[in-house]
Design a protein around this motif. Sequence first.
Motif, PDB file in Angstrom:
ATOM      1  N   GLY A 159      60.831 -60.349  39.999  1.00 30.20           N
ATOM      2  CA  GLY A 159      60.551 -60.100  41.405  1.00 30.20           C
ATOM      3  C   GLY A 159      59.490 -61.022  41.964  1.00 30.20           C
ATOM      4  N   GLY A 160      58.389 -61.180  41.203  1.00 29.91           N
ATOM      5  CA  GLY A 160      57.316 -62.050  41.659  1.00 29.91           C
ATOM      6  C   GLY A 160      57.734 -63.507  41.714  1.00 29.91           C
ATOM      7  N   ALA A 161      58.498 -63.950  40.695  1.00 21.36           N
ATOM      8  CA  ALA A 161      58.931 -65.345  40.650  1.00 21.36           C
ATOM      9  C   ALA A 161      59.951 -65.657  41.745  1.00 21.36           C
ATOM     10  CB  ALA A 161      59.540 -65.652  39.278  1.00 21.36           C
ATOM     11  N   ALA A 162      60.820 -64.686  42.025  1.00 19.45           N
ATOM     12  CA  ALA A 162      61.879 -64.921  43.012  1.00 19.45           C
ATOM     13  C   ALA A 162      61.351 -64.951  44.438  1.00 19.45           C
ATOM     14  CB  ALA A 162      62.949 -63.841  42.884  1.00 19.45           C
ATOM     15  N   THR A 163      60.312 -64.180  44.711  1.00 14.50           N
ATOM     16  CA  THR A 163      59.805 -64.084  46.080  1.00 14.50           C
ATOM     17  C   THR A 163      58.524 -64.875  46.297  1.00 14.50           C
ATOM     18  OG1 THR A 163      58.502 -62.093  45.580  1.00 14.50           O
ATOM     19  CG2 THR A 163      60.792 -61.771  46.286  1.00 14.50           C
ATOM     20  N   GLY A 164      57.903 -65.299  45.204  1.00 18.79           N
ATOM     21  CA  GLY A 164      56.624 -65.984  45.339  1.00 18.79           C
ATOM     22  C   GLY A 164      55.521 -65.032  45.746  1.00 18.79           C
ATOM     23  N   GLY A 165      55.753 -63.755  45.541  1.00 17.34           N
ATOM     24  CA  GLY A 165      54.779 -62.739  45.943  1.00 17.34           C
ATOM     25  C   GLY A 165      53.761 -62.434  44.872  1.00 17.34           C
ATOM     26  N   LYS A 166      52.956 -61.408  45.135  1.00 18.68           N
ATOM     27  CA  LYS A 166      51.875 -61.049  44.216  1.00 18.68           C
ATOM     28  C   LYS A 166      51.976 -59.605  43.740  1.00 18.68           C
ATOM     29  CE  LYS A 166      48.624 -64.264  46.407  1.00 18.68           C
ATOM     30  NZ  LYS A 166      47.298 -64.404  47.078  1.00 18.68           N
ATOM     31  N   ARG A 167      53.035 -58.911  44.149  1.00 18.58           N
ATOM     32  CA  ARG A 167      53.141 -57.504  43.788  1.00 18.58           C
ATOM     33  C   ARG A 167      54.356 -57.232  42.893  1.00 18.58           C
ATOM     34  NH1 ARG A 167      54.037 -54.175  48.249  1.00 18.58           N
ATOM     35  NH2 ARG A 167      52.897 -52.470  47.276  1.00 18.58           N
ATOM     36  N   GLY A 168      54.800 -58.269  42.207  1.00 21.66           N
ATOM     37  CA  GLY A 168      55.905 -58.094  41.273  1.00 21.66           C
ATOM     38  C   GLY A 168      57.204 -57.690  41.948  1.00 21.66           C
ATOM     39  N   ILE A 169      57.898 -56.735  41.343  1.00 21.93           N
ATOM     40  CA  ILE A 169      59.205 -56.324  41.834  1.00 21.93           C
ATOM     41  C   ILE A 169      59.126 -55.656  43.203  1.00 21.93           C
ATOM     42  CG2 ILE A 169      59.162 -54.028  40.782  1.00 21.93           C
ATOM     43  CD1 ILE A 169      62.153 -56.470  40.998  1.00 21.93           C
ATOM     44  N   SER A 170      57.974 -55.112  43.557  1.00 19.24           N
ATOM     45  CA  SER A 170      57.855 -54.435  44.853  1.00 19.24           C
ATOM     46  C   SER A 170      57.873 -55.410  46.023  1.00 19.24           C
ATOM     47  CB  SER A 170      56.580 -53.584  44.909  1.00 19.24           C
ATOM     48  OG  SER A 170      55.429 -54.382  44.755  1.00 19.24           O
ATOM     49  N   ILE A 192      73.070 -49.910  54.114  1.00 13.54           N
ATOM     50  CA  ILE A 192      72.464 -49.616  52.814  1.00 13.54           C
ATOM     51  C   ILE A 192      70.983 -49.991  52.818  1.00 13.54           C
ATOM     52  CG2 ILE A 192      72.399 -50.256  50.370  1.00 13.54           C
ATOM     53  CD1 ILE A 192      74.628 -48.354  51.043  1.00 13.54           C
ATOM     54  N   MET A 193      70.665 -51.160  53.368  1.00 11.26           N
ATOM     55  CA  MET A 193      69.274 -51.616  53.398  1.00 11.26           C
ATOM     56  C   MET A 193      68.426 -50.724  54.281  1.00 11.26           C
ATOM     57  SD  MET A 193      69.118 -53.945  51.240  1.00 11.26           S
ATOM     58  CE  MET A 193      67.400 -54.346  51.560  1.00 11.26           C
ATOM     59  N   LYS A 194      69.004 -50.195  55.378  1.00  9.82           N
ATOM     60  CA  LYS A 194      68.255 -49.281  56.235  1.00  9.82           C
ATOM     61  C   LYS A 194      67.940 -47.987  55.492  1.00  9.82           C
ATOM     62  CE  LYS A 194      69.762 -50.776  60.848  1.00  9.82           C
ATOM     63  NZ  LYS A 194      70.499 -50.387  62.084  1.00  9.82           N
ATOM     64  N   ILE A 195      68.928 -47.503  54.743  1.00 11.88           N
ATOM     65  CA  ILE A 195      68.719 -46.264  53.977  1.00 11.88           C
ATOM     66  C   ILE A 195      67.642 -46.479  52.913  1.00 11.88           C
ATOM     67  CG2 ILE A 195      69.785 -44.652  52.351  1.00 11.88           C
ATOM     68  CD1 ILE A 195      72.410 -45.050  53.836  1.00 11.88           C
ATOM     69  N   VAL A 196      67.743 -47.625  52.240  1.00 10.41           N
ATOM     70  CA  VAL A 196      66.762 -47.950  51.203  1.00 10.41           C
ATOM     71  C   VAL A 196      65.366 -48.061  51.806  1.00 10.41           C
ATOM     72  CG1 VAL A 196      66.000 -49.727  49.588  1.00 10.41           C
ATOM     73  CG2 VAL A 196      68.401 -49.063  49.675  1.00 10.41           C
ATOM     74  N   GLY A 197      65.291 -48.710  52.977  1.00 11.28           N
ATOM     75  CA  GLY A 197      63.996 -48.863  53.626  1.00 11.28           C
ATOM     76  C   GLY A 197      63.400 -47.557  54.083  1.00 11.28           C
ATOM     77  N   SER A 198      64.250 -46.618  54.471  1.00 13.42           N
ATOM     78  CA  SER A 198      63.769 -45.330  54.959  1.00 13.42           C
ATOM     79  C   SER A 198      63.445 -44.360  53.828  1.00 13.42           C
ATOM     80  CB  SER A 198      64.816 -44.697  55.884  1.00 13.42           C
ATOM     81  OG  SER A 198      65.085 -45.545  56.991  1.00 13.42           O
ATOM     82  N   TYR A 199      64.124 -44.519  52.703  1.00 14.42           N
ATOM     83  CA  TYR A 199      63.929 -43.600  51.569  1.00 14.42           C
ATOM     84  C   TYR A 199      63.582 -44.403  50.314  1.00 14.42           C
ATOM     85  CZ  TYR A 199      66.332 -40.450  54.769  1.00 14.42           C
ATOM     86  OH  TYR A 199      66.692 -39.712  55.869  1.00 14.42           O
ATOM     87  N   GLY A 200      62.517 -45.181  50.446  1.00 16.80           N
ATOM     88  CA  GLY A 200      62.094 -46.043  49.346  1.00 16.80           C
ATOM     89  C   GLY A 200      61.760 -45.301  48.073  1.00 16.80           C
ATOM     90  N   MET A 201      61.121 -44.135  48.209  1.00 16.84           N
ATOM     91  CA  MET A 201      60.731 -43.378  47.024  1.00 16.84           C
ATOM     92  C   MET A 201      61.952 -42.844  46.291  1.00 16.84           C
ATOM     93  SD  MET A 201      57.568 -43.504  46.428  1.00 16.84           S
ATOM     94  CE  MET A 201      57.525 -42.194  45.217  1.00 16.84           C
ATOM     95  N   VAL A 202      62.947 -42.390  47.050  1.00 22.14           N
ATOM     96  CA  VAL A 202      64.177 -41.886  46.428  1.00 22.14           C
ATOM     97  C   VAL A 202      64.858 -43.007  45.653  1.00 22.14           C
ATOM     98  CG1 VAL A 202      66.451 -40.892  46.847  1.00 22.14           C
ATOM     99  CG2 VAL A 202      64.495 -40.143  48.212  1.00 22.14           C
ATOM    100  N   THR A 203      64.930 -44.182  46.271  1.00 20.50           N
ATOM    101  CA  THR A 203      65.531 -45.337  45.606  1.00 20.50           C
ATOM    102  C   THR A 203      64.764 -45.702  44.346  1.00 20.50           C
ATOM    103  OG1 THR A 203      66.249 -46.201  47.757  1.00 20.50           O
ATOM    104  CG2 THR A 203      66.230 -47.741  45.900  1.00 20.50           C
ATOM    105  N   GLY A 262      59.413 -49.399  47.025  1.00 21.60           N
ATOM    106  CA  GLY A 262      58.787 -48.147  46.613  1.00 21.60           C
ATOM    107  C   GLY A 262      58.077 -48.238  45.282  1.00 21.60           C
ATOM    108  N   MET A 263      58.401 -49.246  44.474  1.00 23.93           N
ATOM    109  CA  MET A 263      57.744 -49.425  43.179  1.00 23.93           C
ATOM    110  C   MET A 263      56.244 -49.650  43.348  1.00 23.93           C
ATOM    111  SD  MET A 263      59.850 -49.310  40.526  1.00 23.93           S
ATOM    112  CE  MET A 263      61.577 -49.562  40.048  1.00 23.93           C
ATOM    113  N   GLY A 264      55.879 -50.285  44.463  1.00 19.32           N
ATOM    114  CA  GLY A 264      54.470 -50.548  44.707  1.00 19.32           C
ATOM    115  C   GLY A 264      53.666 -49.268  44.841  1.00 19.32           C
ATOM    116  N   PHE A 265      54.299 -48.238  45.411  1.00 22.31           N
ATOM    117  CA  PHE A 265      53.605 -46.953  45.565  1.00 22.31           C
ATOM    118  C   PHE A 265      53.524 -46.218  44.229  1.00 22.31           C
ATOM    119  CE2 PHE A 265      53.731 -42.362  46.457  1.00 22.31           C
ATOM    120  CZ  PHE A 265      52.565 -42.249  47.203  1.00 22.31           C
TER     121      PHE A 265
END
Length: 258
Positions: free
Chosen positions: A60-71, A8-19, A78-81
Amino acid sequence: MDFFSTTIMKIVGSYGMVTTFAVLGIMTIIATYLSKNVLKGRIDPSALAVIMALILAYIGGAATGGKRGISDVTFFAGMGFVGGGMWLNYTLIATAYGAKLEELKKAGLAGGLALVVGTIIAFVVGALAAYAAGYRDAVSLTTIGAGAATFAVGPVTGAALGATSDVIALSIAAGVVKSVSVMILTPFLAKPFGLTTPAAAMVYGGLVGTTSGTSAGLAATDARLVPYGATTATFYTGFGCLVCPSIGYFAVLALTGG
């Protein structure tokens, strides 16, 4: 189970925009259902969808400590795009193509004055808020002030003036807050403000701008008013993109001295 999840994760990674579009579609369906069946149309589905997206971005940002929110979460990469500058510019251009100068003329002098006054008020309020928050340089004050006009004008102004990424992000945040506020408040303000005619809708669109907020708010008020409010709101965005990085910047520069 591990094989299934890995696949599932491979499919999501390959088709991020579709997801991404699938997730956005599900969010839209949920927002529409809540608006129609729970809130009885008092809040437009667009406003609910934006609120849901902001909550997801925070989680998303709080859970990962990232700077791009849910992406920052792999599943939602794909949300980042979709939320990037290219799509923003595309929607701006698409909206601008839907407006005609002849339609703006129908609003008369009141519509034109509303356009100018609305832009100035939003810019001044945003710049004052930025000043109160500790910003003192003209570029930052102008960028955040432009963002208070709409979340589209802020990044355009920031890019033109060379603002830092955090300031541009704040300008977008200011515009999003305004847009969501207009979406939610418009149905409640329609009656006391006399927002019942096409002419009033055009003046309203010129005063508050934010095409998405005005369109969604008017849709929840009276769908027949949407084209009229969206017309001047669209020109509001274009007008802001013209005057904020130029006249607005030089005005702030003259007041601050740097």
